[in-house]
Scaffold this motif. Structure first.
Motif, short mmCIF file in Angstrom:
data_model
loop_
_atom_site.label_atom_id
_atom_site.label_comp_id
_atom_site.label_asym_id
_atom_site.label_seq_id
_atom_site.Cartn_x
_atom_site.Cartn_y
_atom_site.Cartn_z
N TYR A 76 46.45 -89.25 20.74
CA TYR A 76 46.62 -88.25 19.69
C TYR A 76 46.21 -86.89 20.23
N PHE A 77 46.71 -85.83 19.61
CA PHE A 77 46.32 -84.48 20.00
C PHE A 77 46.52 -83.54 18.82
N LEU A 78 45.90 -82.36 18.92
CA LEU A 78 46.14 -81.31 17.93
C LEU A 78 47.20 -80.37 18.46
N LYS A 79 48.21 -80.12 17.67
CA LYS A 79 49.29 -79.22 18.06
C LYS A 79 48.77 -77.78 17.93
N ASP A 80 48.22 -77.26 19.03
CA ASP A 80 47.58 -75.95 19.00
C ASP A 80 48.51 -74.83 19.45
N HIS A 81 49.77 -75.17 19.70
CA HIS A 81 50.78 -74.19 20.09
C HIS A 81 52.11 -74.64 19.49
N PRO A 82 52.90 -73.72 18.96
CA PRO A 82 54.16 -74.13 18.29
C PRO A 82 55.09 -74.96 19.16
N ARG A 83 55.04 -74.76 20.48
CA ARG A 83 55.97 -75.48 21.36
C ARG A 83 55.39 -76.77 21.93
N ARG A 84 54.13 -77.06 21.62
CA ARG A 84 53.52 -78.27 22.18
C ARG A 84 54.06 -79.51 21.49
N GLU A 85 54.56 -80.46 22.30
CA GLU A 85 55.11 -81.70 21.76
C GLU A 85 54.37 -82.94 22.25
N TRP A 86 53.60 -82.80 23.33
CA TRP A 86 53.01 -83.97 23.98
C TRP A 86 51.51 -83.75 24.18
N CYS A 87 50.79 -84.85 24.44
CA CYS A 87 49.35 -84.72 24.65
C CYS A 87 49.03 -84.05 25.98
N SER A 88 49.92 -84.19 26.96
CA SER A 88 49.66 -83.64 28.29
C SER A 88 50.98 -83.30 28.97
N ALA A 89 50.88 -82.56 30.06
CA ALA A 89 52.08 -82.22 30.83
C ALA A 89 52.71 -83.48 31.42
N GLY A 90 51.88 -84.45 31.83
CA GLY A 90 52.40 -85.70 32.38
C GLY A 90 53.26 -86.45 31.38
N CYS A 91 52.80 -86.49 30.13
CA CYS A 91 53.60 -87.15 29.09
C CYS A 91 54.88 -86.38 28.82
N GLY A 92 54.82 -85.06 28.85
CA GLY A 92 56.02 -84.26 28.67
C GLY A 92 57.05 -84.56 29.74
N ASN A 93 56.60 -84.69 30.99
CA ASN A 93 57.50 -85.01 32.10
C ASN A 93 58.13 -86.39 31.92
N ARG A 94 57.31 -87.37 31.50
CA ARG A 94 57.86 -88.72 31.28
C ARG A 94 58.88 -88.73 30.16
N ALA A 95 58.60 -88.00 29.09
CA ALA A 95 59.53 -87.96 27.97
C ALA A 95 60.84 -87.30 28.37
N ARG A 96 60.75 -86.21 29.13
CA ARG A 96 61.99 -85.55 29.58
C ARG A 96 62.79 -86.44 30.53
N SER A 97 62.08 -87.15 31.42
CA SER A 97 62.76 -88.07 32.34
C SER A 97 63.45 -89.19 31.58
N ALA A 98 62.77 -89.72 30.55
CA ALA A 98 63.37 -90.79 29.75
C ALA A 98 64.61 -90.32 29.01
N ARG A 99 64.53 -89.09 28.46
CA ARG A 99 65.71 -88.54 27.76
C ARG A 99 66.86 -88.34 28.74
N HIS A 100 66.54 -87.83 29.93
CA HIS A 100 67.57 -87.61 30.95
C HIS A 100 68.23 -88.94 31.33
N TYR A 101 67.40 -89.98 31.49
CA TYR A 101 67.94 -91.29 31.85
C TYR A 101 68.85 -91.82 30.74
#
Length: 205
Positions: free
Chosen positions: A172-197
């Motif tokens: 879990y995380f607090l959305k402290d920025h309007p563009r934040r979607e993930w708990c960490s940059a690593g999770c953001g990268n995994r999510a983008r890779s999964a969408r690309h796949y």
């Protein structure tokens, strides 16, 4: 002694929720044993004025076991409340406990160890505030985390709480920025890779 829990700079109630975490080997519990409990408390000790590392090192094994039981009970209650707030769809992320039981556990944890502020002021000196507790410092710190959680869930900040929906994440995380979607940059990268796949699966080479 370092904790294996991810510490993301979130408020302590959220950091406690995130002692359940996952990687490609599965879901893990950083509070699974005495060493894990002590390591996590050491890692967050500097973020509370109620507890110092020496307080933890002085705990007997039975006291550490009781403290760990309280921490795990509080953590599981917080994860249930967070799932309620966020509409969390992740089965692995949610503790198996009813909402009413989770609220009761949180309130009990907040009141377990009394703590208060005392004022010190000597003639010619400046006044200062000092924390005091009616029980062991580490126990008071757990109650303080619970009280912070009451403030989190009982205030507007709960609307910023998010479940990280990156693949295999249970944090879990607090959305402290309007563009934040993930708990960490690593999770953001995994999510983008999964969408690309997903977009390119089945496309001829």
């Amino acid at each position: 002694m370092d904790t294996d829990a991810p510490l993301l700079g979130e408020p302590l109630p959220v950091e406690l929720m995130n002692t359940i975490w996952a990687d490609r080997d599965g879901v893990h519990d950083s509070l699974r044993d005495r060493d894990g409990i002590k390591a996590w408390l050491h890692a967050v000790a500097a973020r509370t004025d109620l507890m110092a590392p020496g307080d933890l090192d002085a705990l007997a094994a039975a006291d550490l076991d009781r403290l760990g039981h309280r921490l795990i009970g509080l953590r599981d209650a917080l994860r249930r409340l967070a799932a309620e707030v966020t509409g969390d769809p992740r089965p692995a992320a949610v503790a198996d406990r009813g909402l009413e039981a989770a609220v009761t556990a949180l309130n009990r944890a907040a009141g377990d160890t009394p703590r208060w502020s005392a004022l010190s002021w000597t003639p010619g000196g400046a006044p200062s505030r000092h924390p005091r507790a009616g029980g062991p410092a580490a126990s008071a710190a757990v109650s303080a985390i619970a009280e912070d959680a009451v403030a989190l869930f009982g205030g507007d900040t709960r609307d910023q709480l998010r479940a990280c929906l990156a693949p295999a994440c249970v944090l879990y995380f607090l959305k402290d920025h309007p563009r934040r979607e993930w708990c960490s940059a690593g999770c953001g990268n995994r999510a983008r890779s999964a969408r690309h796949y997903q977009r390119h699966r089945g496309t001829p080479a």
